[in-house]
Design an enzyme around this catalytic site. Structure first.
Site, PDB file in Angstrom:
ATOM      1  N   SER A 518       0.844  -1.208   0.000  1.00 19.72           N
ATOM      2  CA  SER A 518       0.000   0.000   0.000  1.00 19.72           C
ATOM      3  C   SER A 518       0.871   1.246   0.000  1.00 19.72           C
ATOM      4  O   SER A 518       0.477   2.292   0.496  1.00 19.72           O
ATOM      5  CB  SER A 518      -0.941  -0.026   1.208  1.00 19.72           C
ATOM      6  OG  SER A 518      -1.750  -1.179   1.138  1.00 19.72           O
ATOM      7  N   HIS A 519       2.074   1.127  -0.579  1.00 17.80           N
ATOM      8  CA  HIS A 519       3.058   2.211  -0.510  1.00 17.80           C
ATOM      9  C   HIS A 519       2.907   3.166  -1.685  1.00 17.80           C
ATOM     10  O   HIS A 519       3.783   3.265  -2.540  1.00 17.80           O
ATOM     11  CB  HIS A 519       4.477   1.650  -0.476  1.00 17.80           C
ATOM     12  CG  HIS A 519       4.667   0.586   0.571  1.00 17.80           C
ATOM     13  ND1 HIS A 519       5.650  -0.368   0.511  1.00 17.80           N
ATOM     14  CD2 HIS A 519       3.983   0.335   1.707  1.00 17.80           C
ATOM     15  CE1 HIS A 519       5.570  -1.165   1.559  1.00 17.80           C
ATOM     16  NE2 HIS A 519       4.566  -0.765   2.301  1.00 17.80           N
ATOM     17  N   LEU A 520       1.786   3.842  -1.742  1.00 19.84           N
ATOM     18  CA  LEU A 520       1.585   4.863  -2.766  1.00 19.84           C
ATOM     19  C   LEU A 520       2.285   6.135  -2.310  1.00 19.84           C
ATOM     20  O   LEU A 520       2.190   6.508  -1.136  1.00 19.84           O
ATOM     21  CB  LEU A 520       0.098   5.101  -2.979  1.00 19.84           C
ATOM     22  CG  LEU A 520      -0.681   3.855  -3.434  1.00 19.84           C
ATOM     23  CD1 LEU A 520      -2.170   4.110  -3.391  1.00 19.84           C
ATOM     24  CD2 LEU A 520      -0.244   3.425  -4.822  1.00 19.84           C
TER      25      LEU A 520
END
Lengths: 592, 242
Positions: A518-520
């Site tokens: 979920s590393h946007l």
């Protein structure tokens, strides 16, 4: 007409990691602080109960703790020639909701970026020449250096109680740690976690191949720890239900286990839950924020005036709120001008499956923790010579398998029927003896001119506001890097003794249904001048100086590590600048 | 229950409801951690007996189907006995079946594979349509017999037809339904038994997953040893009923 509430010194939008840190720091400066949080209040004793927390169907498959797309989502397309369509159910990334934010459901990997990551364009240009970078790659220096951030990394790690082995203590390389890390001022607050069989075997094989394996820095605590705020965390029990789940054992670093209990006891703090900020309000000049407007769960609107606005939502929603509030100039990919939405990035994950002889290997994959694992950093950042390779970037490689949950983490060899007795036999024969680690190669994702965020022309949220639109695809540079890292990982798996190794390098196009961390990152990046960034080096908006924008939206590009350590460090760095400089003289901290 | 006013916004302590309606749960947290007894939200255990969503005919088809996806063999009883059809029925009758939480605002239009599912048809509707057309397809192919009445070989042949796309369901591709029922069946087989499938934790015993144990500190160092703990679920432990 919104109901106008009494003024506060500070309004914080979103009560995750950065909102909690900024709230605490500004309370210490004597300010009164209100945090507006669109999700529920959540706490260990009321929401993460051990009697039912370990529920894979509810929390992993059905996303019980997460934001619901019905509340707000994004639209997605691979390129500007396509029509973006809404993400109707989460896939490629998972977005937190409620007090604690993504700090509730993360795995706890607590990394620092490399010193060269912060001066990326300067460093790569100096080493390889400007022509080495793809013409449409828009990477840049951060405007802050590792040395400046080090004390703030330290503060975040000591808040969290991070478990790890130092690799570079004040410039002296330490046995057993990561020799590539930047110099740290002191050891990790707690020793590294113990490792399972698969993790230990990886380390042994990596050593035999000449690498220097080290334990992954973990926010799952190896021992009891009391942080500087006086909050005590428990010892991790290796239960194997970490990412996607709330920790029932007070042993995962989260706002709940490190900071919220202190915040709520401060008379100058309050949190309003199930309240969603719909815009940041500006005065007539458009250059000064007057506060925020928010709606509660019934849709009733309130105006909360404040002297200082701290935007602490998730990366996507930071960018969306800036665009909806008319702050900064929207990015235009045709001209390359405008800063809001520019340099949007994600992560480039890849892996390989290792099938081992079931009569010789039993890995007990369910005995694990969220940030357990042994890693090597030889192929991260610019730790290796990219000259002959034709790409830039990299990532850590590790056996970081976090669980053996039966729905998610059963793998069968290629060619196995998808159902029937043969499938069941394959499940039985491989469950305990497979290294199945989805995030084994944690690759960087550098920024490009045609990867960006803007407002969708068609789809709206429940307030009728345009959804944020993602335009994103992988570029050859990242795919080459992923193939290279995957090969290196596969070599180590083979050395461990796997009888069959199935490589899973990242392939394009970018697919919004395939989970990829979920590393946007990016979209409102920091930098040294308003021509290349939305924020100055202190995360202060160039356009609205009493607005500070926290979180990974400030990353000019993403490195080959999990972002939370750097998000935490930047929050402390920004808070220190507000306390020591801004409050004395409210206004721009850097002259444009 | 009371209406919002400024005095309450300023003067509340610990936690206070902002608005009176039952759906408005906006609250102020201040002064201490909000806590009240019994605030946990454990899952409700599926109760056996009857069907909550399926008709009797649909249930017979699904029971026959899951019994081929998870056949009875030396490893476990079949999918029907393990409760996979009950699991799917209860799931379809609940939030999962109606896409609760999904973004369901139009326009709905087909995109690329990378853009993910865009159909407004919920899982519950999908089953209803597909099961009816499946029986119709079986009747025309197997002399009037519905899926549940086919021999095991005929059932497997039919399932393979759905899997490889050669068997069409009322003009639609049977592959989508195959993927849906396979995923749901395997989830029922492998999920905690509290949801109606995985009876007696049969799948967990088969693979060697000891279930939802809270504490493996005594096992983390014991490399390459089989964990000798009995499997345990959220609501059941093999020893608790004895």
């Amino acid at each position: 007409m919104a109901l106008r509430l009494p003024r506060k010194d500070v309004v914080i939008i979103g009560l995750g990691w950065t909102g909690s840190i900024l709230a605490h720091e500004l309370l210490q400066a004597g300010l009164d602080v209100v945090a507006i949080e669109r999700g529920p209040w959540r706490d260990t004793a009321t929401d993460f109960l051990i009697s039912y927390a370990q529920d894979e169907l509810r929390y992993r498959l059905q996303h019980d703790l997460f934001l619901r797309p019905s509340q707000i989502t994004v639209t997605f397309r691979n390129n500007a020639g396509q029509t973006a369509l809404p993400v109707r159910s989460w896939g490629a990334f998972m977005l937190g909701n409620g007090a604690g934010g993504a700090g509730v459901h993360w795995n706890g990997e607590t990394w620092r970026f490399l010193p060269t990551d912060f001066v990326l364009r300067s460093h790569l240009t100096q080493r390889y020449g400007a022509d080495f970078l793809p013409a449409d790659m828009t990477i840049q220096d951060w405007g802050v250096t590792f040395d400046e951030l080090e004390p703030h990394y330290d503060r975040f790690e000591y808040l969290c109680g991070t478990s790890g082995t130092a690799g570079n203590l004040q410039g002296k390389i330490q046995e057993g740690g990561n020799p590539f890390e930047g110099p740290r001022s002191r050891p990790y607050p707690t020793p590294a976690l113990k490792q399972g069989y698969g993790h230990a075997l990886f380390a042994q094989a990596a050593r035999e191949l000449g690498y220097k394996p080290f334990p992954q820095p973990a926010g799952n605590l190896s021992q009891l720890y009391t942080n500087p705020l006086g909050v005590t965390l428990g010892q991790c029990t290796y239960c194997g239900f970490c990412e996607w789940f709330g920790c029932a054992n007070y042993s995962k670093s989260s706002p709940q286990t490190t900071i919220l209990p202190v915040l709520v006891r401060n008379a100058n703090f309050e949190a309003r839950t199930y309240c969603e900020v719909t815009r940041i309000n500006l005065d007539r000049s458009g250059k000064w924020a007057t506060g925020v407007t928010y709606a509660d769960a019934s849709g009733t609107e309130y105006e909360q005036p404040a002297d200082l606005v701290i935007l602490c939502a998730f990366q996507l929603f930071n960018v969306q709120l800036l665009l909806l509030s008319g702050i900064g100039k929207p990015y235009d990919p045709a001209s390359g001008e405008g800063q809001i939405g520019r340099n949007f990035t994600h992560q480039t994950l890849s892996s390989a499956l290792g099938f081992f002889d079931k009569d010789k290997y039993n890995f007990n994959p369910f005995v694990a923790a969220g940030a357990i694992g042994m890693c090597i950093d030889e192929f991260n950042g610019d730790n290796f010579d990219h000259g002959p390779l034709g790409f830039v970037g990299g990532g850590y490689i590790g056996q970081v398998q976090t669980n053996g949950r039966p729905i998610e983490t059963t793998a069968v060899p290629p060619g196995t029927p998808a159902w029937g007795s043969k499938w069941k036999e394959a499940l039985r024969d491989n469950y305990l003896s497979t290294v199945n680690c989805g995030a084994a190669c944690h690759g960087s994702f550098y920024s490009y001119r045609d990867v960006y965020l803007d407002l969708d022309p068609t789809y709206k949220d429940r307030f009728g506001r345009p959804l944020l639109r993602m335009t994103i695809d992988f570029h050859d540079n990242e795919l080459k890097m992923s193939a290279y890292l995957t090969d290196k990982y596969a070599e180590i798996l083979a050395r461990m003794g796997a009888k069959q190794v199935v490589k899973q390098p990242r392939k394009g196009p970018y697919d919004v249904t395939q989970y990829q961390t979920s590393h946007l990152c990016g979209g409102a990046v920091m930098g040294d001048n308003p021509g290349n960034s939305a924020l100055n080096r202190y995360l202060q908006s160039w356009d609205v100086p009493n607005l500070f924008v926290q979180g990974a939206s400030a990353f000019p590009q993403n490195a080959g590590y999990n972002p939370t350590g750097t998000v935490g460090a930047l929050a402390f760095w920004s808070a220190a600048a507000i306390r020591s400089q801004y409050l004395k003289k409210p206004g721009p901290l850097v002259q444009a | 229950m009371y209406r919002l006013d400024r005095r309450q916004l300023l003067g509340s302590s610990a936690i206070a409801l902002l608005l009176g309606s039952e759906t408005a749960r906006a609250a102020i947290v201040k002064g201490g951690l909000p806590w009240k007894p019994g605030s946990g939200d454990p899952p409700a255990a599926v109760t056996p007996g009857g069907w909550r969503y399926f008709t009797a005919q649909e249930a017979a088809t699904v029971e026959a189907f899951v019994d081929r996806l998870i056949p009875a063999d030396v490893l476990t009883p079949g999918g029907k006995e393990l409760g996979c059809a009950v699991f799917i029925d209860r799931q379809l009758a609940g939030p999962y079946g109606r896409f609760e939480g999904h973004y369901m605002t139009g326009p709905f239009q087909q995109g690329t594979k990378q853009q993910g599912p865009q159909s407004p048809v919920t899982p519950a509707q999908h089953y209803r349509q597909a099961l009816a057309t499946l029986d119709a397809a079986c009747r025309s192919k197997f002399g009037g017999k519905v899926f549940a009445d086919l021999s095991d070989d005929q059932k497997d042949e039919t399932i393979k037809g759905l899997e490889d796309g050669s068997l069409k369901l009322g003009g639609t591709d049977g592959r989508e339904f195959f993927k849906l029922i396979l995923k749901d069946t395997q989830n029922g087989f492998l999920a905690d038994p509290i949801y109606g499938g995985n009876k007696d934790m049969a799948s967990w015993k088969m693979i060697g997953f000891p279930g939802a144990h809270y504490d493996y500190r005594n096992w983390i160092d014991r490399h390459n040893q089989r964990v000798a703990l009995p499997p345990v679920g959220i609501n059941n432990h093999p020893d608790w009923s004895q």
